[in-house]
Design a protein around this motif. Structure first.
Motif, short mmCIF file in Angstrom:
data_model
loop_
_atom_site.label_atom_id
_atom_site.label_comp_id
_atom_site.label_asym_id
_atom_site.label_seq_id
_atom_site.Cartn_x
_atom_site.Cartn_y
_atom_site.Cartn_z
N GLU A 1 36.81 45.27 50.77
CA GLU A 1 37.32 43.92 50.55
C GLU A 1 37.77 43.80 49.09
O GLU A 1 37.09 44.28 48.19
N ARG A 2 38.92 43.18 48.89
CA ARG A 2 39.39 42.92 47.52
C ARG A 2 39.29 41.43 47.27
O ARG A 2 39.72 40.61 48.10
N ASN A 3 38.72 41.06 46.12
CA ASN A 3 38.60 39.67 45.73
C ASN A 3 39.32 39.46 44.40
O ASN A 3 38.96 40.06 43.40
N ASP A 4 40.33 38.60 44.43
CA ASP A 4 41.07 38.27 43.22
C ASP A 4 40.73 36.84 42.79
O ASP A 4 40.59 35.96 43.64
N ASN B 1 33.73 45.83 39.54
CA ASN B 1 34.60 44.93 38.77
C ASN B 1 35.68 45.73 38.04
O ASN B 1 35.69 46.96 38.08
N ALA B 2 36.52 45.02 37.34
CA ALA B 2 37.56 45.58 36.48
C ALA B 2 38.55 46.45 37.25
O ALA B 2 38.97 47.49 36.77
N VAL B 3 38.92 46.01 38.42
CA VAL B 3 39.95 46.69 39.19
C VAL B 3 41.31 46.29 38.60
O VAL B 3 41.52 45.13 38.26
N LYS B 4 42.19 47.25 38.46
CA LYS B 4 43.52 46.94 37.93
C LYS B 4 44.19 45.92 38.85
O LYS B 4 44.22 46.08 40.07
N GLU B 5 44.72 44.89 38.24
CA GLU B 5 45.37 43.84 39.02
C GLU B 5 46.60 44.35 39.73
O GLU B 5 47.00 43.82 40.76
N SER B 6 47.20 45.42 39.23
CA SER B 6 48.41 45.97 39.83
C SER B 6 48.11 47.00 40.93
O SER B 6 49.04 47.52 41.54
N ALA B 7 46.84 47.27 41.19
CA ALA B 7 46.47 48.28 42.19
C ALA B 7 46.93 47.85 43.58
O ALA B 7 46.73 46.70 43.98
N THR B 8 47.52 48.78 44.31
CA THR B 8 47.98 48.50 45.67
C THR B 8 46.84 48.67 46.65
O THR B 8 45.79 49.25 46.32
N ALA B 9 47.03 48.21 47.86
CA ALA B 9 46.02 48.35 48.91
C ALA B 9 45.73 49.82 49.19
O ALA B 9 44.57 50.21 49.38
N LEU C 1 46.58 35.64 37.59
CA LEU C 1 45.48 36.45 38.09
C LEU C 1 44.60 36.84 36.91
O LEU C 1 45.06 37.45 35.95
N SER C 2 43.32 36.46 36.95
CA SER C 2 42.44 36.71 35.81
C SER C 2 41.43 37.82 36.05
O SER C 2 40.94 38.42 35.10
N GLU C 3 41.12 38.10 37.32
CA GLU C 3 40.11 39.12 37.60
C GLU C 3 40.32 39.66 39.01
O GLU C 3 40.73 38.94 39.91
N SER C 4 40.03 40.93 39.17
CA SER C 4 40.13 41.56 40.48
C SER C 4 38.93 42.48 40.66
O SER C 4 38.55 43.19 39.74
N ARG C 5 38.32 42.45 41.83
CA ARG C 5 37.18 43.30 42.11
C ARG C 5 37.24 43.77 43.56
O ARG C 5 37.95 43.17 44.37
N ILE C 6 36.53 44.84 43.85
CA ILE C 6 36.45 45.30 45.23
C ILE C 6 34.99 45.32 45.66
O ILE C 6 34.08 45.44 44.83
N THR D 1 42.08 33.72 40.48
CA THR D 1 43.29 33.21 39.84
C THR D 1 42.95 31.94 39.07
O THR D 1 42.29 31.04 39.59
N ASP D 2 43.39 31.89 37.82
CA ASP D 2 43.25 30.67 37.01
C ASP D 2 44.51 29.84 37.15
O ASP D 2 45.63 30.38 37.05
N ILE D 3 44.32 28.56 37.39
CA ILE D 3 45.46 27.65 37.52
C ILE D 3 45.39 26.65 36.37
O ILE D 3 44.37 25.99 36.17
N THR D 4 46.48 26.58 35.60
CA THR D 4 46.54 25.68 34.47
C THR D 4 47.77 24.79 34.59
O THR D 4 48.73 25.10 35.30
N ALA D 5 47.70 23.69 33.88
CA ALA D 5 48.81 22.74 33.92
C ALA D 5 49.89 23.12 32.93
O ALA D 5 49.72 23.84 32.02
#
Length: 72
Positions: free
Chosen positions: A63-66, A33-41, A6-11, A68-72
């Motif tokens: 609405e919460r938008n996360d 922007n800059a919502v804590k990734e660990s923040a609960t609903a 998870l690279s970014e979270s915003r509401i 996610t970066d996917i790497t190999a």
């Protein structure tokens, strides 16, 4: 094997501006922007309601938008 992180979270808060001339609902949004990734609903909803209390327009939804970066 792919790794997802998870690279970014915003509401986004949607405000209800009533109906237009055609009777369709008018919504406007504001993003934070800059919502804590660990923040609960529950925490996000409480924060959104506190922010919305500063506005004269009623809050319609949250609405919460996360991202996610996917790497190999």
């Amino acid at each position: 094997m792919a790794v997802a992180s998870l690279s970014e979270s915003r509401i986004r808060l949607f405000y209800d501006y009533g109906l237009d001339q055609d009777g369709k609902q008018v919504l406007k949004s504001k993003s934070y922007n800059a919502v804590k990734e660990s923040a609960t609903a529950d925490q996000i909803l409480a924060t959104a309601e506190a922010i919305a209390a500063l506005s004269s327009v009623p809050l319609f939804s949250v609405e919460r938008n996360d991202t996610t970066d996917i790497t190999a």
